[in-house]
Design an enzyme around this catalytic site. Structure first.
Site, PDB file in Angstrom:
ATOM      1  N   LYS A 171      -2.300 -10.136   6.443  1.00 54.03           N
ATOM      2  CA  LYS A 171      -3.388  -9.179   6.189  1.00 54.03           C
ATOM      3  C   LYS A 171      -4.593  -9.879   5.552  1.00 54.03           C
ATOM      4  O   LYS A 171      -5.740  -9.615   5.904  1.00 54.03           O
ATOM      5  CB  LYS A 171      -2.878  -8.035   5.294  1.00 54.03           C
ATOM      6  CG  LYS A 171      -1.964  -7.094   6.053  1.00 54.03           C
ATOM      7  CD  LYS A 171      -1.113  -6.205   5.169  1.00 54.03           C
ATOM      8  CE  LYS A 171      -0.031  -5.545   6.024  1.00 54.03           C
ATOM      9  NZ  LYS A 171       0.966  -4.823   5.280  1.00 54.03           N
ATOM     10  N   GLN A 210       2.126  -2.849  -0.487  1.00 56.62           N
ATOM     11  CA  GLN A 210       3.084  -3.416   0.468  1.00 56.62           C
ATOM     12  C   GLN A 210       4.484  -2.852   0.215  1.00 56.62           C
ATOM     13  O   GLN A 210       4.975  -2.874  -0.898  1.00 56.62           O
ATOM     14  CB  GLN A 210       3.084  -4.956   0.341  1.00 56.62           C
ATOM     15  CG  GLN A 210       3.954  -5.654   1.352  1.00 56.62           C
ATOM     16  CD  GLN A 210       3.477  -5.443   2.787  1.00 56.62           C
ATOM     17  OE1 GLN A 210       2.292  -5.532   3.089  1.00 56.62           O
ATOM     18  NE2 GLN A 210       4.409  -5.153   3.690  1.00 56.62           N
ATOM     19  N   ASP A 256      -3.364   2.388   5.247  1.00 56.10           N
ATOM     20  CA  ASP A 256      -2.176   2.555   6.101  1.00 56.10           C
ATOM     21  C   ASP A 256      -2.132   3.920   6.789  1.00 56.10           C
ATOM     22  O   ASP A 256      -1.325   4.129   7.697  1.00 56.10           O
ATOM     23  CB  ASP A 256      -0.911   2.424   5.243  1.00 56.10           C
ATOM     24  CG  ASP A 256      -0.372   1.007   5.224  1.00 56.10           C
ATOM     25  OD1 ASP A 256      -0.689   0.247   6.147  1.00 56.10           O
ATOM     26  OD2 ASP A 256       0.377   0.681   4.283  1.00 56.10           O
TER      27      ASP A 256
END
Ligand code: NAP
Length: 279
Positions: free
Chosen positions: A49, A93, A116
């Site tokens: 990322k 995460q 997300d």
């Protein structure tokens, strides 16, 4: 013979477009990722990322905490990031250590900074057929791949194996919103292969290598493989690719299918939610 749904190629196209858009912006998007503990897979995902963000010109910041951090400290940090005008998008995460309630953490993220696309408000908006601030990345990647190859969804029977909050459930809503008839299967589903055999579009998101065999797939079906399992350094999908390939009309490879689309859609979300804060 099936057409391979090339997620790598489409993701590169999306990333290239994002890079161009971002290069024209005076204020670059800023993206914060929280990483808890030292799980090598999580560290690898965060590194990917970071690398992609930096390539696109996104200001990336990584916030790390030790494994034993308490939930309260993490929630406080998220609240800080929610209020921080310098941060446009964030994610935590997963998976988190067991002593932290992941749902509490996800719920604390502002839906307008939810890179997300998995906060209750964003998922809820999808469920009522409204636009979320961000779509969940993997389902969005799958829908973009189906659209790119002009695979019809209206009236088609889509069968999803897996009912997680990040893949199976939101994907079901998104396909339903596109007028597919959707069935969700899971580990307690009876007569699974009888159901999967009726799928025009079969999506597997379970994480069990070569689980989907050719006798579970209808002739000319579209087969989307979300699963990623590691075995002897190799990444394996849920689908028995070699044997399913000849009878399907479209199929995703692993790697090179859904995986690269997920990261491209994450970057797309970061840019799009950063634009929200301008208006
Ligand atoms: P998850 O939260 O572990 O959910 C797995 C789902 O599969 C559950 O709903 C489970 O049923 C179901 N399942 C497990 N074994 C089954 C079986 N034998 N028959 C039918 N259903 C079964 O997983 P996830 O986070 O959705 O991820 C699924 C897979 O996709 C993993 O391999 C993950 O690494 C991969 N993934 C890939 C990407 C990507 O970008 N390529 C993104 C996300 C996830 P129950 O609910 O009954 O337990």
């Amino acid at each position: 013979m099936a057409i391979i749904l090339d997620g790598k190629k489409l993701s590169e196209k999306i990333l290239h477009e994002l890079e161009e858009k971002i290069s024209n912006l005076d204020k670059k998007p800023s993206f914060a990722v929280i990483l808890v503990g030292n799980d090598p897979a999580s560290e690898l995902y965060v590194n990917i990322k970071e690398k992609k963000s930096k390539l696109l010109g996104i200001n990336f910041s990584k916030i790390t905490y030790p494994e034993n951090i308490d939930e309260k400290t993490l929630l406080k940090k998220i609240e800080e990031l929610n209020k921080d005008d310098k941060i446009d998008a964030m994610l935590v995460q997963m998976p988190l250590p067991k002593h932290i309630n992941a749902q509490n953490i996800i719920q604390a993220i502002s839906p307008k900074k939810d890179a997300d696309g998995i906060t209750p408000e964003n998922i809820g908006r999808i469920s009522i057929g409204a636009e979320p601030f961000a779509y969940p990345c993997t389902p969005l990647g799958i829908v973009k791949l189906l659209e790119e190859y002009k695979i019809e969804l209206q009236g088609k029977h889509a069968v999803i194996i897996g009912r997680s909050n990040i893949v199976g459930k939101p994907l079901a809503q998104m396909l339903l919103n596109k007028n597919a008839t959707v069935t969700i299967c899971h580990s307690k589903t009876k007569n699974l292969s009888q159901i999967t055999k009726t799928a025009d579009i079969l999506i597997s998101a379970i994480g069990s290598p070569k689980f989907v065999k050719k006798d579970m797939v209808k002739q000319n079906a579209t087969v989307i493989d979300v699963g990623t399992s590691k075995s002897k350094g190799k990444t394996l999908g849920d689908v028995d690719f070699e044997n399913v390939l000849p009878l399907s009309s479209y199929i995703t490879p692993v790697p090179g299918g859904v995986g690269p689309m997920t990261i491209a859609c994450l970057m797309k979300n970061v840019l799009e939610i950063s634009r929200l804060r301008l208006y």
